[in-house]
Enzyme design. Structure first.
Site, short mmCIF file in Angstrom:
data_model
loop_
_atom_site.label_atom_id
_atom_site.label_comp_id
_atom_site.label_asym_id
_atom_site.label_seq_id
_atom_site.Cartn_x
_atom_site.Cartn_y
_atom_site.Cartn_z
CB CYS A 48 -12.72 -20.10 1.70
SG CYS A 48 -14.13 -20.20 2.80
CD GLU A 49 -8.26 -17.18 -1.59
OE1 GLU A 49 -7.11 -17.58 -1.85
OE2 GLU A 49 -9.11 -16.94 -2.44
CD GLU A 89 2.43 12.98 -5.96
OE1 GLU A 89 2.84 11.81 -6.02
OE2 GLU A 89 2.05 13.60 -6.95
N1 LLP Z 1 2.30 9.39 -5.27
C1 LLP Z 1 2.15 8.41 -6.20
C2 LLP Z 1 2.21 8.76 -7.61
C3 LLP Z 1 1.95 7.08 -5.78
O1 LLP Z 1 1.83 6.13 -6.69
C4 LLP Z 1 1.89 6.79 -4.40
C5 LLP Z 1 1.70 5.41 -3.92
C6 LLP Z 1 2.02 7.84 -3.47
C7 LLP Z 1 2.23 9.14 -3.96
C8 LLP Z 1 1.95 7.66 -1.99
O2 LLP Z 1 2.98 6.88 -1.50
P1 LLP Z 1 3.17 6.70 0.09
O3 LLP Z 1 3.56 8.04 0.67
O4 LLP Z 1 1.89 6.22 0.65
O5 LLP Z 1 4.24 5.70 0.19
N2 LLP Z 1 -0.68 -0.65 -1.44
C9 LLP Z 1 0.72 -0.55 -1.05
C10 LLP Z 1 1.28 0.80 -1.35
C11 LLP Z 1 1.15 1.21 -2.81
C12 LLP Z 1 1.62 2.61 -3.05
C13 LLP Z 1 1.27 3.05 -4.42
N3 LLP Z 1 1.60 4.41 -4.71
C14 LLP Z 1 0.85 -0.94 0.42
O6 LLP Z 1 -0.14 -1.29 1.05
O7 LLP Z 1 1.97 -0.97 0.94
#
Ligand code: LLP
Length: 418
Positions: A342-343, A273
């Site tokens: 504004c932060e 994923e």
């Molecule tokens: N699968 C599940 C169940 C997840 O919760 C996530 C990410 C992924 C796959 C994908 O993960 P990746 O390959 O993108 O690392 N907003 C944060 C990242 C939050 C990730 C949440 N879950 C940021 O901007 O760093």
């Protein structure tokens, strides 16, 4: 590897000058490189080529339907965490049989929608959710395909806000309780157990947490097999990091080289994923310099993109490289690149040495393709940015800039105020 490069001192997105795009579509502007996205997806499918697998792009990283369509056309599926993401993925043409659904708080409405859509599987995060899915599937006279999301208690060694696989986190079923939950699941009439899921965190830059977590899950699969429960899918989650600032995370090939030998001789289909490692470095955020301001202690470059457009710097203190769209010889200044919001936390870059820019020039915030637009908001009543895909010499608007009307489209004035 991405396709945002300087040519004779001018930043290009593939074959198109970024300045031209900024002038045509306005700023703030998200620009994605088609060939980088395809290349990153292919890096995964090539790496895992020797083993049955499905690459389910994590929609939360970037939910633009054009991008999801691009993945669907190249054989990808989707990892979703809400009914909205399911809707978007289906609209984009992702086959339901390549959609996996995680998340600790699925509602009845969302569960029904997913059952009706016949997705590949639910990644179930608790006993209560398991019972709820069983109840709803019973009412719908159908069987719910289920994997249990197991929390393996492995430290992904990443930012605490994006770690998910430790005991203290809300995610998944504690590994000690896994067998008991599988036993329960096998007794529930409308549940069909088909897999196991884990996802331990994001922006992971080492191989070992992936290997350690997989080993724990494989031990569980063995125990389940002894008890007569045979699984078909092993969903290993996402989490592979990218280089924001010289990090050297493993590439999918290295990940595969370490994971596949552990899986050999098992009749499983592996699900991955990835989100960030596919979209992160395939997108940039382009912004225009509004003002230059000398503060008491440092200089500020005030730009037209703010924390509502890209929240990662404010929220995680994340580092994004910020570079001028036109490289010129000029003196360096020590500065913050800040937005109009504004932060005090509204910054895109802090304490950087940047070349002195002029009003009206453009800057590119790099590595903004994942968790950029998808986390953006309308804070300070700012319309959200436009999004463009570049493919070689072509460029295509894939999301119009929001208008002021969009800001109040769903609002109503109650009669007593009319
Ligand atoms: N699968 C599940 C169940 C997840 O919760 C996530 C990410 C992924 C796959 C994908 O993960 P990746 O390959 O993108 O690392 N907003 C944060 C990242 C939050 C990730 C949440 N879950 C940021 O901007 O760093």
């Amino acid at each position: 590897m991405h396709l945002f490069r300087y040519r004779s001192g001018e930043l290009y997105a593939e074959e198109v000058p970024v300045k031209q795009l900024a002038e045509k579509y306005g700023t703030p502007l998200y620009i994605y490189s088609y060939n980088t996205l395809v290349r990153h997806l292919k890096a995964y499918s090539d790496a895992f080529n020797d083993y049955p697998h499905i690459i389910c792009f994590a929609v939360k990283a970037n939910s633009n339907t054009a991008i999801l369509r691009l993945f669907a056309k190249n054989g990808g599926g989707a990892d979703i965490v809400s009914g909205g993401e399911l809707y978007v993925a289906l609209k984009a043409g992702v086959p339901a049989k390549k959609i996996v659904y995680a998340g600790v708080g699925k509602t009845e409405y969302e569960i029904r929608f997913a059952l009706k859509s016949k997705i590949l599987m639910f990644n179930v995060e608790s006993e209560a959710e398991l019972r709820e899915i069983d109840r709803i599937a019973g009412k719908m006279r159908t069987m719910a395909p289920v994997a249990l999301r197991i929390n393996p208690d492995i430290d992904p060694e990443t930012h605490p806000y994006i770690a998910t696989g430790l005991k203290k986190h809300k995610f998944g079923i504690p590994i000690e309780d896994a067998l008991e939950h599988y036993r329960l699941a096998s007794r529930l009439k409308n549940i069909k157990i088909i897999g196991v899921h884990k996802h331990i965190g994001s922006q992971i830059t080492k191989i070992s947490p992936f290997v350690d977590a997989l080993k724990k899950i494989l031990l569980l699969i063995d125990e389940l097999s002894i008890q007569g429960v045979e699984l078909k899918y092993l969903d290993a989650g996402g989490g592979l990091g990218i280089s924001y600032r010289g990090e050297e995370p493993p590439v999918p090939k290295e990940l595969a080289r370490n994971l596949i030998p552990l899986l050999k001789n098992r009749k499983l289909t592996l699900i991955m994923e990835p989100g960030r490692s596919i979209a992160g470095n395939a997108g940039i955020l382009v912004t225009r310099v509004l003002y230059l301001k000398k503060g008491a202690e440092k200089e500020f470059i005030i730009v037209d993109a703010g924390m509502n457009d890209l929240i990662r710097p404010s929220y995680y203190n994340a580092y994004h490289n910020v570079i001028p769209v036109l490289k010129k010889k000029r003196e360096k200044v020590f500065c913050d690149v800040v937005g109009p919001i504004c932060e005090s936390s509204d910054f895109l870059a802090r304490d950087r040495e940047l070349k002195r820019l002029k009003q009206g020039e453009y800057l590119a915030v790099m590595s903004a393709g994942a968790y950029g637009f998808s986390m953006s908001s309308n804070y300070n009543s700012r319309p959200r940015a436009a999004e463009v895909i570049v493919k070689s010499k072509g460029h295509f608007l894939v999301r119009k800039r929001e208008t002021y009307d969009d800001l109040i489209r769903n609002e109503r004035i109650p009669v007593f105020l009319k």
